[in-house]
Scaffold this active site. Structure first.
Site, PDB file in Angstrom:
ATOM      1  N   GLY A 192      38.505  39.430  37.863  1.00 28.73           N
ATOM      2  CA  GLY A 192      37.722  40.458  37.495  1.00 28.73           C
ATOM      3  C   GLY A 192      38.612  42.050  38.487  1.00 28.73           C
ATOM      4  N   SER A 193      37.804  43.249  38.703  1.00 23.37           N
ATOM      5  CA  SER A 193      38.366  44.268  39.355  1.00 23.37           C
ATOM      6  C   SER A 193      38.868  43.768  40.956  1.00 23.37           C
ATOM      7  CB  SER A 193      36.800  45.151  38.350  1.00 23.37           C
ATOM      8  OG  SER A 193      36.918  45.699  37.436  1.00 23.37           O
ATOM      9  N   VAL A 194      38.029  43.064  41.106  1.00 28.10           N
ATOM     10  CA  VAL A 194      38.229  42.518  41.977  1.00 28.10           C
ATOM     11  C   VAL A 194      39.991  42.554  43.014  1.00 28.10           C
ATOM     12  CG1 VAL A 194      38.175  40.773  44.597  1.00 28.10           C
ATOM     13  CG2 VAL A 194      36.165  41.511  43.185  1.00 28.10           C
ATOM     14  N   PHE A 195      40.571  42.527  41.754  1.00 26.03           N
ATOM     15  CA  PHE A 195      42.308  42.330  41.855  1.00 26.03           C
ATOM     16  C   PHE A 195      42.481  44.054  42.110  1.00 26.03           C
ATOM     17  CE2 PHE A 195      44.711  38.417  41.582  1.00 26.03           C
ATOM     18  CZ  PHE A 195      44.070  37.515  41.726  1.00 26.03           C
ATOM     19  N   LYS A 196      41.771  44.899  41.265  1.00 20.41           N
ATOM     20  CA  LYS A 196      42.635  45.710  41.733  1.00 20.41           C
ATOM     21  C   LYS A 196      42.701  46.521  43.035  1.00 20.41           C
ATOM     22  CE  LYS A 196      40.218  47.721  37.223  1.00 20.41           C
ATOM     23  NZ  LYS A 196      38.983  48.360  36.867  1.00 20.41           N
TER      24      LYS A 196
END
Lengths: 111, 586
Positions: free
Chosen positions: B293-297
């Site tokens: 999820g958003s951790v990849f941002k």
């Protein structure tokens, strides 16, 4: 003269023989002792080994935490309890107006 | 010997045979007598020489033994000092030398039934001192006609002592070794297991089986037991509070890549390995791969800033959802306006992040994720390592979804080391479970520049100060991070009900020492979280509490900030430019 020499020779031979035997028995005794000590070292090492495992088992963090909670009236240190040395006001001198204390707070507060 | 040789100074004493005989007669001795005398003398000399030689050899040998040959004593003395205890398998210790796995001698009780006089009484006595044995079965064994029967394997020391005290004839012990894990379920997934023959079959026990079996030196892991306990406890807390099915977490030394704690819940005690469920045996931290999820941002933003495609002053309009093929990409909490790069990151806007990824391009994204080690299995020492799941073929839609952490699954180990490389100044060091010598920080591979790393640290700090990660705040320790919430794939469809809530954080953010990752599997919304089960509500508070608890342990000084500076921070958001940021305390 020659008789004296002979007596000396015999005496020294006897002395050497006695010393040799005394030494031999001493060495045998020490060797036995060394063996005993070595065996004792192994026994002790085994005991230490087991005790280390027990020490590790008794020092389980969960157990320590439980014991501390039950027997010590302490709490985890909060950051509010730590201040810089500059934040501590200086001792007031009579007649001199103390400088205003510098205010320090923590960077954030819990939401 | 010299006594036999006549002294030249003394006149030779006359031979008894010569006494009273005139010297003249000597000359008259007949040949036979003279010959006998000569022969006697020669023999005497020969024998004397022989003795001389023999005594000489003995003398030399004595000198050789006593002085020249290195005698037994030095060897014995040295041997006495360096005797170390030989065990079948070396210990495993943590970075502070605390025993994590050891082999203890145990005694196994056997009997020679032919020598047992009263089987019934012996069985009854044994049943009293041994735990879980059946006296009837024991009596049966003891009255059999064999000469050897096992009564009980691996007795405890107390049982051993009690049986000895009984003093029953016909019973005896055989020394065996048993692998013992004093910390039970705390480190099972890292340490692994051994089978009944003490051979490693999982974890570090398997990976270093040869070294452990041969050596006496303990194997020092990078794990810090205290940190492991704290991480495990907080993960467990988050798991129970949100009725989750599992959790995983890691604490990584940001500078050296050492894994200080690695936890996968539920866990099991090695003693009960046979009874552990499949779920408990699975190492979520290294073997499991998840869409994060958003951790990849973090990676998408770092790439955009590093490649120069964007600066912190740029931004995108996020009011329109992105429609590609049959998919629509929306924001979880839409702002419906133009957002700057910091705002996109801090409010975790999917739309904005997709725009950023499109600026960088597919190839750059692939190259960057590969350089961070996210496309290949983690190089950690465990035998159980999960391979990442990558889209094939990698289309534009994949680039878009991967930019916010969907469509590509990586293991927590991979993710945590990649984040460590982003915040530590830009150098990737593979995660390791072995203790490294103090200050050894070589071997890093540069993945982003120092300047980009600093921007990323500032962005991650803002996430905690005013974004989705607010609950990870630990006063004084400058926590920064990024939340992530990913819906899990269920039968090929993403389901809203089951999701992965995660948070990856680092502290202190001006010079990160530790990277902490927490992930909770399928949390359910709770009353106290107003029904939310997102990374910010589930995983972030756990990381915050971990930081609060470990910082005093590892000796990190909290940073007090003057009160006046507090209010300024919220303005930085919109005004942020490529250069115009600073940490509040600097």
């Amino acid at each position: 003269m020659s008789r004296l020499a002979a007596v000396l020779w015999i005496f020294s031979a006897a002395l050497i023989a006695v010393v040799l035997f005394v030494l031999k028995y001493e060495v045998q005794r020490l060797e036995r002792e060394l063996q005993l000590v070595s065996r004792q070292i192994v026994v002790d090492q085994q005991a230490v080994h087991v005790l280390k495992a027990e020490w590790s088992y008794l020092n389980r963090p969960a157990r320590i935490a439980d014991l501390a909670a039950r027997h010590l009236h302490l709490e985890p240190l909060s950051t509010a309890q730590i201040v810089e040395i500059e934040a501590v006001p200086t001792r007031p001198v009579p007649g001199v107006k103390p400088p205003p204390p510098r205010k320090f707070v923590n960077a954030e507060r819990r939401p | 010997m010299t006594r036999r040789v006549p002294s030249p100074r003394r006149p030779r004493r006359p031979h008894p045979a010569e006494r009273g005989v005139a010297p003249v007669d000597l000359m008259l001795l007949d040949g036979a007598t003279s010959q006998a005398l000569e022969a006697g003398r020669t023999r005497l000399i020969a024998v004397g020489l022989l003795f001389c030689l023999a005594f000489g050899i003995i003398g030399l040998r004595v000198v050789d033994l006593a002085l020249l040959r290195d005698g037994n004593e030095p060897r014995l003395a040295a041997e006495a000092g360096r005797k170390t205890l030989m065990t079948d398998r070396a210990d495993i210790v943590d970075r502070n030398g605390i025993v994590l796995a050891t082999s203890l001698p145990t005694a196994s009780l056997y009997a020679n039934p032919r020598q047992v006089r009263d089987p019934e009484a012996t069985a009854a006595a044994l049943a009293e001192v041994l735990a879980d044995v059946n006296p009837v079965v024991l009596a049966g064994k003891l009255s059999s006609d064999r000469s050897f029967v096992w009564l009980k394997r691996n007795l405890t020391p107390r049982e051993h002592y009690e049986v000895n005290r009984l003093g029953v004839p016909g019973l005896d012990f055989k020394r065996e070794e048993q692998r013992v894990y004093p910390h039970g379920a705390l480190l099972t997934h890292v340490l692994g297991l051994v089978d009944v023959d003490n051979q490693g079959i999982a974890g570090m026990e398997k990976r270093f089986d040869g070294e452990l079996r041969g050596g006496t030196e303990p194997l020092a892991l990078s794990i810090d037991l205290r940190l492991q306990h704290i991480l495990s406890e907080e993960l467990h807390g988050a798991m129970t509070a949100f009725e989750a099915i599992g959790a995983a977490g890691m604490i990584l030394d940001a500078r050296s890549g050492e894994v200080l704690a690695m936890s996968s819940l539920p866990s099991f005690a090695p003693q009960q390995a046979g009874r552990a469920s499949e779920e408990a045996r699975f190492n979520r931290a290294a073997l499991g791969v998840y869409e994060m999820g958003s951790v990849f941002k973090i990676f998408t933003t770092a790439l955009a800033l590093e490649s120069g495609a964007l600066t912190l002053a740029d931004g995108f309009d996020t009011s329109e959802p992105i429609r590609v093929a049959r998919h629509t990409i929306r924001d979880y909490k839409p702002k419906n306006r133009w957002l700057s790069i910091p705002e996109i990151f801090v409010y975790s806007s999917n739309i904005g992040t997709v725009h950023m990824a499109m600026e960088s391009g597919t190839e750059a994204q692939q190259g960057f994720l590969d350089s961070l080690g996210l496309m290949t299995p983690a190089a950690i020492e465990l035998p159980e390592v999960g391979a990442p799941m990558l889209p094939s073929p990698w289309r534009e839609i994949n680039t878009m979804t991967i930019s916010f952490g969907h469509g590509m699954a990586v293991s927590p180990v991979q993710l945590t080391s990649a984040v460590a490389s982003v915040v530590n100044g830009g150098e990737l060091r593979p995660a390791t479970l072995l203790k490294r010598p103090e200050g050894a920080t070589s071997g890093g591979r540069r993945v982003i520049s120092k300047a980009t790393s600093e921007k990323m640290r500032w962005l991650m700090r803002q996430v905690v100060l005013q974004g989705t990660g607010g609950k990870a705040a630990a006063p004084g320790y400058l926590v920064g991070g990024k939340t992530g919430t990913a819906d899990k794939l269920r039968d090929g469809r993403y389901s809203r009900g089951s999701r992965i809530a995660s948070f990856v954080g680092a502290f202190p953010m001006h010079d990160p020492r530790y990277v902490i990752f927490a992930m909770v599997d399928e949390p359910k919304g709770q009353k106290q979280s107003y029904g939310y089960a997102t990374g910010g509500w589930v995983a972030a508070p756990a990381v915050g509490r971990v930081v609060e608890r470990i910082a005093p342990l590892v000796g990190i000084k909290p940073i007090p900030v003057r009160m006046e500076e507090e209010g300024e921070e919220s303005d930085l958001m919109v005004q942020a430019s490529a250069e115009g940021f600073a940490f509040a305390f600097e």
